[in-house]
Design a protein around this motif. Sequence first.
Motif, PDB file in Angstrom:
ATOM      1  N   TRP A 378      37.131 -18.462  19.583  1.00  0.00           N
ATOM      2  CA  TRP A 378      37.194 -19.433  18.531  1.00  0.00           C
ATOM      3  C   TRP A 378      38.731 -19.810  18.302  1.00  0.00           C
ATOM      4  CZ3 TRP A 378      39.699 -18.607  13.844  1.00  0.00           C
ATOM      5  CH2 TRP A 378      39.377 -19.746  12.694  1.00  0.00           C
ATOM      6  N   GLU A 379      38.808 -20.899  18.292  1.00  0.00           N
ATOM      7  CA  GLU A 379      40.348 -21.480  18.115  1.00  0.00           C
ATOM      8  C   GLU A 379      40.574 -22.359  16.947  1.00  0.00           C
ATOM      9  OE1 GLU A 379      41.640 -21.252  22.795  1.00  0.00           O
ATOM     10  OE2 GLU A 379      41.640 -23.018  21.670  1.00  0.00           O
ATOM     11  N   GLN A 380      41.629 -21.845  16.193  1.00  0.00           N
ATOM     12  CA  GLN A 380      42.215 -23.059  15.107  1.00  0.00           C
ATOM     13  C   GLN A 380      43.502 -22.998  15.418  1.00  0.00           C
ATOM     14  OE1 GLN A 380      43.193 -21.517  10.852  1.00  0.00           O
ATOM     15  NE2 GLN A 380      41.387 -22.685  10.357  1.00  0.00           N
ATOM     16  N   GLU A 381      43.893 -24.497  15.551  1.00  0.00           N
ATOM     17  CA  GLU A 381      45.173 -24.937  16.101  1.00  0.00           C
ATOM     18  C   GLU A 381      45.630 -25.914  14.790  1.00  0.00           C
ATOM     19  OE1 GLU A 381      47.571 -26.707  19.862  1.00  0.00           O
ATOM     20  OE2 GLU A 381      45.507 -25.890  19.911  1.00  0.00           O
ATOM     21  N   ARG A 382      46.846 -25.772  14.484  1.00  0.00           N
ATOM     22  CA  ARG A 382      47.675 -26.801  13.696  1.00  0.00           C
ATOM     23  C   ARG A 382      48.849 -27.298  14.418  1.00  0.00           C
ATOM     24  NH1 ARG A 382      46.682 -22.209   9.991  1.00  0.00           N
ATOM     25  NH2 ARG A 382      45.545 -22.920   8.358  1.00  0.00           N
TER      26      ARG A 382
END
Length: 582
Positions: A378-382
């Motif tokens: 699971w990836e969250q990227e800004r």
Amino acid sequence: MTRFLGTGWFCCLLLLPLSAAAEEAATVAVEVGAISGELAPELERNIRAHLAIERLNGEPAPMSSRLQYLHRQASEQIEAALQPFGYYAPHIEAELIRGNEGWVARYRIAPGQPVRLDAVDLQVTGEAEDDPVMKKLEHSETLVPGAVLHHADYENHKSRMRSVAAERGYYEAEFGRQQLRVDPQRRQADIELRLDAGPRYRIGEVRYGESPVDLSLLQRYQPFANGDPVTTNKLLELQRYLIDSEYFSTVEVQPLWDEAVDHVVPIQVGLEPNKRTAYKFGIGYGTDTGARMSSSVRRRWLNRRGHSWNGLLRLSEVKSAVVLQYNIPGKVPYTDQYGARIKQETEDTDTTDSTLTSIGGFWQKQLGPWQQVLSLDWEQERYTLSDEENETTFLIPGGSWTITRADNPLNPSRGYRFSLTLKGASESLLSEANFVQGLASGKHVLSLSERMRLLSRADIGVTAMENFAVMPSSHRFYAGGDSSVRGYGYKELGPENSDGDVVGGRNLLTASAEVDYLVAENWRVAAFFDTGNAINSVNDPLKSGAGLGVRYLSPIGPVRVDLAVPLEDSGFRIHFTLGPDL
């Protein structure tokens, strides 16, 4: 008359020191050659090794009587030196002369016709008769009728028969007959080697020393089962696997031959537990990353089941990361493991500025020669592209398959590496968009001569995605840098927006060809050509770079310094890297 005699004796006494000084100043030269043509280098080397007078070559001469004695022995010594190569009837011309600058011992040789093999009888008996590996010893590429007799081939095959028998558990193997019969008159030789292998010993109880992990885990490291034949390779594999586990600082695996019963031998595994926690620190520099440093900690075992965890902090001018990972040994622990990880990565380049946080798990398994890694993250990227800030969330399943073959891991003369990575996401599975992406990478090393190599590599990446605008920066393709198109900076190449900023592409195509040459021990020079780009369509242009480089073959891999020039643009760039060729 008396006066004259006295004067004569006095003159002789005066001449004695002069004569001794002249004798002392004389040196010895030893010449070895052929009567006609040239003498084979290996024959000359062996002749000189056998000649006792060779020890005086270039040295002050001893008393002439000593020199004559050594010279008389020379012919017999030359004959002995030629016999291992099959020459039993040489013609030798020998002379010892006194010249103006000293003594010269000259030997001219005609080796004559060699002795050739006639009858060759190689046999393996006992339980080894049903062992295909042992039966191969009954054939030899060098010991065949008609071949020139070389004593070294005979001795080497004897040694090989003994060593293979020992490696495969034939502890009582011995030669029933071992004969080399030479008939110099007929110029023929017969060989008879009969190895009675006897019974084959098998593995019994495996006894382990003190261990911080359970016996059941240690037994999973065994590349054999009880009752399998004793083989040296399998015992060495067990030793290597246990050392690589990092649970132990010292591992010794020994068959207890004296305790064998009915040809079943117990195995003793001596163990010395490692330090439970390991710390590592490092600093370095690379043109892609700039100055960098890293710090890691590894807890080698957390419990008796052999679980472990490790943490990594990596800082650089371009990319930084913090990683925590929990590891669980698999069914075959020396190749397989499961794990969970959490990491945060930041990247700040001229084209991208991103922060990626991910939580996931992986399963690593060996499939024949391939290493397979399956993952779910699971990836969250800004990230910022074109001065626009974006934030995305994806659940990405993926897999990679890698194979590496090389004759030398750090400095291969031939070998290859190929990897295939597949990943994707779906809107129906906690992701903001659908996509499928694949990346195939290959490297190859080929020797063109003893000193020259050809190194090639290629990368092909493809993305299928409708709304590419929401693709996070970390999953876009870029080109340029130390391991891409040299002459351009890290991630400097790729599709651009309306402002001329590189924003990354759907696809990737790069290739490289490099020739290097060994100019001195541990030093190579290289010339290379790179081409490629990150692209959105086949009509997008490719960029190329070429240049020269120097490589230092360090104990931890080649250190490379390259001067590269972009062929479609101006300027130049220096690239500095460290690591293996494959």
